[in-house]
Design an enzyme around this catalytic site. Structure first.
Site, short mmCIF file in Angstrom:
data_model
loop_
_atom_site.label_atom_id
_atom_site.label_comp_id
_atom_site.label_asym_id
_atom_site.label_seq_id
_atom_site.Cartn_x
_atom_site.Cartn_y
_atom_site.Cartn_z
N ASP A 143 50.03 -43.69 79.78
CA ASP A 143 50.42 -45.07 80.08
C ASP A 143 50.63 -45.78 78.75
O ASP A 143 49.67 -46.15 78.07
CB ASP A 143 49.32 -45.76 80.90
CG ASP A 143 49.69 -47.19 81.28
OD1 ASP A 143 50.67 -47.74 80.74
OD2 ASP A 143 48.99 -47.76 82.15
N GLN A 415 52.72 -40.99 90.33
CA GLN A 415 52.14 -40.20 89.24
C GLN A 415 51.73 -38.82 89.73
O GLN A 415 52.02 -37.80 89.09
CB GLN A 415 50.91 -40.90 88.66
CG GLN A 415 51.20 -41.96 87.62
CD GLN A 415 51.62 -41.37 86.27
OE1 GLN A 415 51.76 -40.15 86.11
NE2 GLN A 415 51.83 -42.24 85.31
#
Ligand code: NAI
Length: 482
Positions: A143, A415
């Site tokens: 991230d 994800q």
């Protein structure tokens, strides 16, 4: 499994509280829970060693345990010094069946309020796998791209065995990274090269990390395939927008409890995050002003009813300033010098370079004072005080608890499916940057409909033929913008 008990968190006694909130979150994350069920038998991530670098929150805990439920081994760090929820980190370290005296969970290295040195140490720990062939992961879940960046920089410097001198560092954080890599290159000269050789891919969560990946692809330096999770529709059009619509004002309220109604608020940038932020401030009754560099987004903001102007026009009139651009140098010290007494300044973009904190600290005679953690006043020589949230780092995670579970269920379902794609189909993804296939994007949305009582209309075959799609989708061409 060996080495399951290495971790570093703030306080294991918070694990029970963390577990209770994780249990509540699971119900609000139907996408992740459906994926757990669907893949329970197949175990598509068996053999995966996933290093995660993503805000260690309650919602992330549900993601981590989903990856584990699909067969992955996981090591985790947060991707921001202020974003960890210590009770979530403790619950992950202890695990659902462990106790604080006998932790049996997943190695996690994260606590709220890390120093930069600690932050990069945690990232290194998450990337360092004891008793494995390369000593590293074979998958990264990132991230903002810090874990990916560390591996790439390590490989670059190991080529000629030299790390740039720390004297050349452009910032404190850059200095810390150079120091870390100087140490690893001395201790283990091929560490990152070995680690990179086994990595099958990275799935990247956010706009800023995705920028970094496309840059590396353009420069020919990208070492392994990547899925740009951010640009899944069920990510950026939901998390960035509706997530920030929720968590921006949550951060401002918890930090200051100032009444937003009637105030003038400036939102810098009208991308996905800016759109959510502007709406959330307007929802509280603020008069919202938008700044943009892109004529399309500027026009969108105008059509949505916001005044669009430059910072110079409003710097001395507005009460709240929120940066959402993912760009640097948006609010400079010279701008802050012109602001009103007790103006509130915060950033919700990924990195802390949107607000010129270094320049603020250098204003002669300016005095910083802590009201409470992540809330600081800066007093100018003339007596004016500014309120800066989370020292210029993303305030929705620094001052509040980030996005709520339901929206993160979309992002994290993306994800998880992206991890499965890259791990199980290496032949279909040669080194490069990809987005999630549209049928998976639509699948993630579908997994969230029941919980909201949505009844979808079923396309009839002749209708499907008429608009040129399959009855079960994908329903839109790849260039469709939503
Ligand atoms: P985006 O690219 O959709 O929007 C950014 C906007 O800022 C663009 O429209 C761009 O034209 C504008 N912009 C760039 N420079 C500017 C300047 N100097 N002045 C005014 N406007 C300018 O990106 P998105 O998805 O909205 O993300 C923005 C940032 O927020 C990124 O750093 C991203 O990683 C981060 N992010 C943070 C989240 C959080 O929870 N805090 C959640 C999702 C994204």
């Amino acid at each position: 499994v060996e080495n399951r008990h290495d971790f570093k968190v703030a306080d294991l006694s918070l694990a029970e509280f963390g577990r209770k909130e994780i249990t509540l979150a699971e119900h609000e994350m139907p996408g992740l829970m459906a994926i757990r069920k669907e893949y329970a038998e197949a175990q598509p991530l068996a053999g995966a060693r996933v290093t995660g670098s993503l805000h260690m929150t309650v919602q992330t805990a549900v993601l981590i345990e989903t990856l584990a439920a699909l067969g992955a081994e996981v090591r985790w760090a947060s991707c921001n010094i202020f974003s960890t929820q210590d009770h979530a980190a403790a619950a992950i370290a202890v695990g659902p069946n462990g106790t604080p005296d006998n932790p049996q969970g997943i190695p996690v290295f994260a606590w709220k309020g890390e120093t930069l040195e600690e932050y990069w140490w945690c990232t290194e720990q998450a990337l360092t796998w004891p008793n494995t062939p390369t000593g590293g992961p074979n998958m990264i879940l990132d991230d903002g791209g810090d874990a990916t960046m560390l591996v790439h920089k390590g490989v670059e410097y190991e080529k000629d065995g030299k790390v740039p001198d720390v004297e050349t560092a452009e910032s404190d954080e850059h200095r810390v990274v150079l120091e870390l890599l100087t140490r690893t290159v001395a201790e283990s000269p091929q560490k990152w090269t070995q680690v990179a050789s086994e990595i099958r891919g990275v799935t990247e969560e956010t706009t800023t990390g995705v920028h970094r990946l496309y840059e590396m692809q353009r420069d020919g330096t990208l070492l392994f395939p990547a899925i740009n999770v951010n640009d899944a529709v069920t990510k950026s059009k939901f998390d960035n927008k509706y997530g920030c619509r929720h968590s921006l004002i949550d951060g401002i309220n918890r930090a200051t409890d100032v009444l937003i109604g009637g105030k003038t608020a400036v939102v810098f940038g009208y991308g996905d995050v800016g759109k959510g932020c502007a709406e959330s401030l307007r929802g509280q009754g603020a008069r919202v002003i938008v700044t943009e560099i892109d004529p399309i987004c500027a026009l969108q903001a105008a059509m949505d009813g916001y005044q669009v102007t430059t910072l110079d026009e409003v710097v001395d009139k507005a009460d709240i300033f929120i940066t959402t651009t993912g760009n640097k140098d948006i609010i400079m010290a010279s701008d802050m010098a012109k602001m009103k007494h007790q103006a509130i300044i915060g950033n919700i973009g990924h990195f802390d370079n949107e607000i010129d904190m270094a320049g603020l600290a250098k204003i002669p005679g300016v005095v910083k004072d802590e009201v409470k953690p992540q809330v600081h006043t800066w007093k100018f020589p003339d007596g004016k005080v500014l309120i800066v949230l989370s020292e210029g780092r993303l305030l929705n995670l620094g001052n509040a608890t980030g996005h709520p579970s339901f929206v993160m269920s979309n992002s994290f379902a993306d994800q998880t499916l992206a991890q499965i794609e890259l791990f199980t189909k290496p032949d279909e993804y040669p080194t490069g940057v990809y987005v999630l296939p549209k049928h998976l994007d639509e699948k993630v949305a579908r997994l969230h409909l029941d919980a909201l009582g949505v009844k979808l209309t079923q396309l009839r075959p002749e209708q499907a033929a008429y608009i040129g799609v399959e009855v079960d989708g994908p329903f839109k061409p790849d260039h469709y913008r939503y």
